[in-house]
Design an enzyme around this catalytic site. Structure first.
Site, mmCIF file in Angstrom:
data_model
loop_
_atom_site.group_PDB
_atom_site.id
_atom_site.type_symbol
_atom_site.label_atom_id
_atom_site.label_comp_id
_atom_site.label_asym_id
_atom_site.label_seq_id
_atom_site.Cartn_x
_atom_site.Cartn_y
_atom_site.Cartn_z
ATOM 1 N N GLU A 91 37.977 44.837 57.033
ATOM 2 C CA GLU A 91 36.945 45.366 56.303
ATOM 3 C C GLU A 91 36.040 44.610 55.531
ATOM 4 O OE1 GLU A 91 38.395 48.430 53.848
ATOM 5 O OE2 GLU A 91 39.873 49.092 55.218
ATOM 6 N N CYS A 123 50.763 44.183 45.671
ATOM 7 C CA CYS A 123 50.420 44.705 44.475
ATOM 8 C C CYS A 123 50.571 46.301 44.621
ATOM 9 C CB CYS A 123 49.260 44.682 44.084
ATOM 10 S SG CYS A 123 48.858 42.783 43.990
ATOM 11 N N GLU A 192 44.615 37.848 49.971
ATOM 12 C CA GLU A 192 44.553 37.221 48.708
ATOM 13 C C GLU A 192 43.732 35.692 49.186
ATOM 14 O OE1 GLU A 192 45.144 37.069 45.280
ATOM 15 O OE2 GLU A 192 44.315 34.868 45.856
ATOM 16 N N SER A 223 37.785 36.436 43.851
ATOM 17 C CA SER A 223 38.845 36.950 43.028
ATOM 18 C C SER A 223 40.218 36.773 43.401
ATOM 19 C CB SER A 223 38.642 38.497 43.187
ATOM 20 O OG SER A 223 39.674 39.433 42.629
ATOM 21 N N SER A 246 42.267 39.092 38.869
ATOM 22 C CA SER A 246 42.819 40.605 38.828
ATOM 23 C C SER A 246 44.062 40.744 37.963
ATOM 24 C CB SER A 246 43.082 41.100 40.275
ATOM 25 O OG SER A 246 42.251 40.840 41.164
HETATM 26 N N1 SAH Z 1 43.787 39.771 46.417
HETATM 27 C C1 SAH Z 1 42.525 39.653 45.585
HETATM 28 C C2 SAH Z 1 41.365 39.894 46.020
HETATM 29 C C3 SAH Z 1 41.334 41.200 46.984
HETATM 30 S S1 SAH Z 1 41.581 42.653 45.905
HETATM 31 C C4 SAH Z 1 42.932 40.075 44.380
HETATM 32 O O1 SAH Z 1 43.696 40.867 44.168
HETATM 33 O O2 SAH Z 1 42.148 39.868 43.233
HETATM 34 C C5 SAH Z 1 40.114 42.995 45.067
HETATM 35 C C6 SAH Z 1 40.377 43.971 43.945
HETATM 36 O O3 SAH Z 1 40.510 45.378 44.134
HETATM 37 C C7 SAH Z 1 41.338 43.426 43.162
HETATM 38 O O4 SAH Z 1 41.203 43.372 41.830
HETATM 39 C C8 SAH Z 1 42.230 44.681 43.251
HETATM 40 O O5 SAH Z 1 43.236 44.695 42.055
HETATM 41 C C9 SAH Z 1 41.318 45.902 43.310
HETATM 42 N N2 SAH Z 1 41.965 46.935 44.014
HETATM 43 C C10 SAH Z 1 42.838 47.093 44.976
HETATM 44 N N3 SAH Z 1 43.352 48.374 45.143
HETATM 45 C C11 SAH Z 1 42.546 49.024 44.361
HETATM 46 C C12 SAH Z 1 42.339 50.552 44.101
HETATM 47 N N4 SAH Z 1 43.098 51.410 44.728
HETATM 48 N N5 SAH Z 1 41.456 51.011 43.112
HETATM 49 C C13 SAH Z 1 40.765 49.919 42.627
HETATM 50 N N6 SAH Z 1 40.741 48.888 42.499
HETATM 51 C C14 SAH Z 1 41.710 48.209 43.644
HETATM 52 FE FE1 SF4 Z 2 45.873 43.940 47.117
HETATM 53 FE FE2 SF4 Z 2 44.818 41.654 45.932
HETATM 54 FE FE3 SF4 Z 2 47.068 42.483 45.355
HETATM 55 FE FE4 SF4 Z 2 46.668 41.391 47.898
HETATM 56 S S1 SF4 Z 2 46.596 40.486 45.991
HETATM 57 S S2 SF4 Z 2 47.933 43.531 47.345
HETATM 58 S S3 SF4 Z 2 44.552 42.448 48.280
HETATM 59 S S4 SF4 Z 2 45.339 43.737 45.039
#
Ligand code: SAH
Ligand code: SF4
Length: 385
Positions: A91, A123, A192, A223, A246
Site C-alpha cells: 500500500e 506490534c 519496518e 519512521s 514509533s
Molecule cells: N514500521 C515502522 C513504520 C511503519 S508503521 C514503524 O513502526 O514506525 C507507521 C506508523 O503507523 C507507526 O507509528 C505505527 O505504530 C502506526 N500504526 C500502525 N497501526 C496503526 C493503527 N491501527 N492506528 C494508528 N496508527 C497505527
Molecule cells: Fe506495524 Fe511498524 Fe510494528 Fe511493523 S514495526 S508491526 S509496520 S507498527
C-alpha cells in the site's frame, strides 16, 4: 531476472552507457523519461532510437506498479493497493496537507511509502504484521510508489501540482528540477524501513537526487519501531532525513505490552541511540504515540513521556488509534485524548494531536492489503476502484 533500471544510480548507469559508447546526453534523456515523465515502458521513450530502446530492454527491466484497488477521493486521503511483479501486494497513502478545508486546492502532497511486504515486528495493534513478513521491497519498488501514484494522478487528472498557474498565491515554488505532485515522503507504510536499510537508503538517494526524484532530504521522514543499531547507522548518513520513532509507550513496561521489538532493543537502548542521532544531526526527532484505550492513555503515562521528550529534544505526535477489524483495540474518547494532550503540554512538551475526522482509511496501513487478501482467499474480490 533482469535488474530494473530504476534500481541504479546515475553513476552506475553512466558506467554502463559509457561501455556502450553512448554520448552523455543519452543518459539524461533516459533519466528524464524515468523520473520526470514517469515512463512505464521503453516504447514511450520516443526520442531514443529503436535500437537503443531494444538494447536497454535486453539489459534492464522496467516494471511499473499495477493498481489493484484505490480508496478515498480527490482532496482527501487516498489509499493505493499495488501489485508487485511476483503478485505480492503493498500500500501507499497519498495525503493532501491541506485537504481543501478552506475551499482551496492543496499544493502539497505527502506520500506514505511501504518498505516491505508484511512486517516481522508484530506490534500488537498493527495490521501490517498480522500475516507476518514476506520479503523486503526492492529499490525500484520503493521508488515506483511515488512514480506510479503520480502516473495514476496524471491519467485521472485529479490533483494538480500547483506550479505556476495560481497567481493569487505567488509563493516561490521550491527549487525542484521537476514540479512533483508529491513533495513530501513519510516512510511509514507497511514494513519496518530500517530492517530493509540498504534498499531503502538507495531508493531515497535516488528519490532525492536532482537527476531523480528531486525530493528534499528534509522532506523525507523515516519512521521506525526502534531498531537501535540502524538508528546509529542512520546518524552517519550524509543525507539529513528526518526521523520519527514509533514509541507508543514511554516506560519499558507499557512498551513491552504492545511492541515485541522492545525485548530486543529495550527502551533504554533505543533512547541512547536516539540521543546519538540527535547529537550528530542536531535535528529534532518526532516521537509517535498512538493513543489506545486502556493500554497507554492513562494520564500517569504523560510524565515519563514528557521526560523522554525533553531528554531527546523531541516533539510528540499523538495519534488516536485506528480500528483494525481483526483486533480488539480501540481509540479513547476525545475527552481522554484532549486530557492527555493537555497534561503533556503542562509539562512543557511540544505536542500535536491529530483531530481531523474521517481518518478511517488513514494511518492504519496494511489494512487494505489484509482485507483484499482475505477477500481473494474467500473468492469474492469486492473492488471499489
Ligand atoms: N514500521 C515502522 C513504520 C511503519 S508503521 C514503524 O513502526 O514506525 C507507521 C506508523 O503507523 C507507526 O507509528 C505505527 O505504530 C502506526 N500504526 C500502525 N497501526 C496503526 C493503527 N491501527 N492506528 C494508528 N496508527 C497505527
Ligand atoms: Fe506495524 Fe511498524 Fe510494528 Fe511493523 S514495526 S508491526 S509496520 S507498527
Amino acid at each position: 531476472m533482469l535488474a530494473d533500471i530504476k534500481s541504479f544510480t546515475r553513476d552506475e548507469l553512466a558506467a554502463q552507457f559509457k561501455s556502450w559508447d553512448l554520448p552523455g546526453y543519452r543518459l539524461d534523456q533516459v533519466l528524464k523519461w524515468l523520473y520526470e515523465k514517469r515512463a512505464a515502458s521503453w516504447a514511450e521513450m520516443t526520442n531514443l532510437s529503436k535500437g537503443l530502446r531494444d538494447q536497454l530492454a535486453l539489459h534492464y527491466s522496467l516494471h511499473p506498479l499495477e493498481l489493484v484497488r484505490k480508496q478515498g477521493s480527490r482532496d482527501t486521503t487516498q489509499k493505493f493497493l499495488w501489485k508487485l511483479s511476483d503478485g505480492a501486494m503493498i500500500e501507499s497513502v497519498l495525503i493532501p496537507a491541506n485537504p481543501a478545508l478552506y475551499g482551496e486546492a492543496s499544493d502539497r502532497h505527502t506520500l506514505c511509502v511501504s518498505t516491505q511486504v508484511g512486517c516481522a515486528y508484530g506490534c500488537k495493534f498493527c495490521a501490517s504484521g498480522l500475516d507476518g513478513w514476506k520479503r523486503n521491497l526492492r529499490v525500484e519498488e520503493i521508488i515506483e510508489q511515488v512514480l506510479a501514484t503520480e502516473r495514476w494522478n496524471e491519467a485521472n487528472a485529479e490533483l494538480k501540482p500547483v506550479a505556476t498557474a495560481d497567481v493569487s498565491a505567488p509563493a516561490p515554488r521550491s527549487a525542484l528540477p521537476v514540479p512533483r505532485l508529491i513533495n513530501n515522503l513519510v516512510i511509514m507504510g507497511m514494513g519496518e524501513p530500517l530492517a530493509n536499510y540498504e534498499n531503502l537508503l538507495k531508493a531515497l538517494r535516488i528519490l532525492n537526487a536532482p537527476w531523480g526524484g528531486g525530493i528534499g532530504a528534509r522532506k523525507i521522514t523515516i519512521s521506525t519501531s526502534g531498531l537501535a543499531p540502524q538508528i546509529r547507522r542512520l546518524a552517519e548518513e550524509p543525507l539529513q532525513f528526518r526521523l520519527a520513532i514509533s514509541l507508543h509507550g514511554a516506560t519499558y513496561e507499557t512498551r513491552n505490552k504492545i511492541m515485541p521489538v522492545n525485548k530486543k532493543y529495550p527502551l533504554a537502548e533505543l533512547t541512547s541511540a536516539c540521543e546519538e542521532y540527535q547529537r550528530k544531526r542536531e535535528r529534532m526527532i518526532t516521537l509517535e504515540y498512538i493513543l489506545i484505550a486502556g493500554v497507554n492513555d492513562a494520564l500517569k503515562e504523560t510524565k515519563p513521556l514528557a521526560a523522554l521528550a525533553h531528554r531527546l529534544n523531541a516533539k510528540v505526535n499523538l495519534i488516536p488509534y485506528n480500528k483494525v477489524e481483526e483486533l480488539s483495540w480501540s481509540r479513547p474518547s476525545e475527552d481522554v485524548q484532549e486530557a492527555f494532550l493537555a497534561a503533556l503540554e503542562s509539562h512543557d512538551v511540544t505536542a500535536t494531536l491529530r483531530r481531523e475526522k474521517g481518518h478511517d482509511i488513514d494511518a492504519a496501513c496494511g489494512q487494505l492489503r489484509l482485507k483484499t487478501e482475505r477477500e481473494l482467499a474467500a473468492g469474492f474480490p469486492d473492488r471499489d476502484r
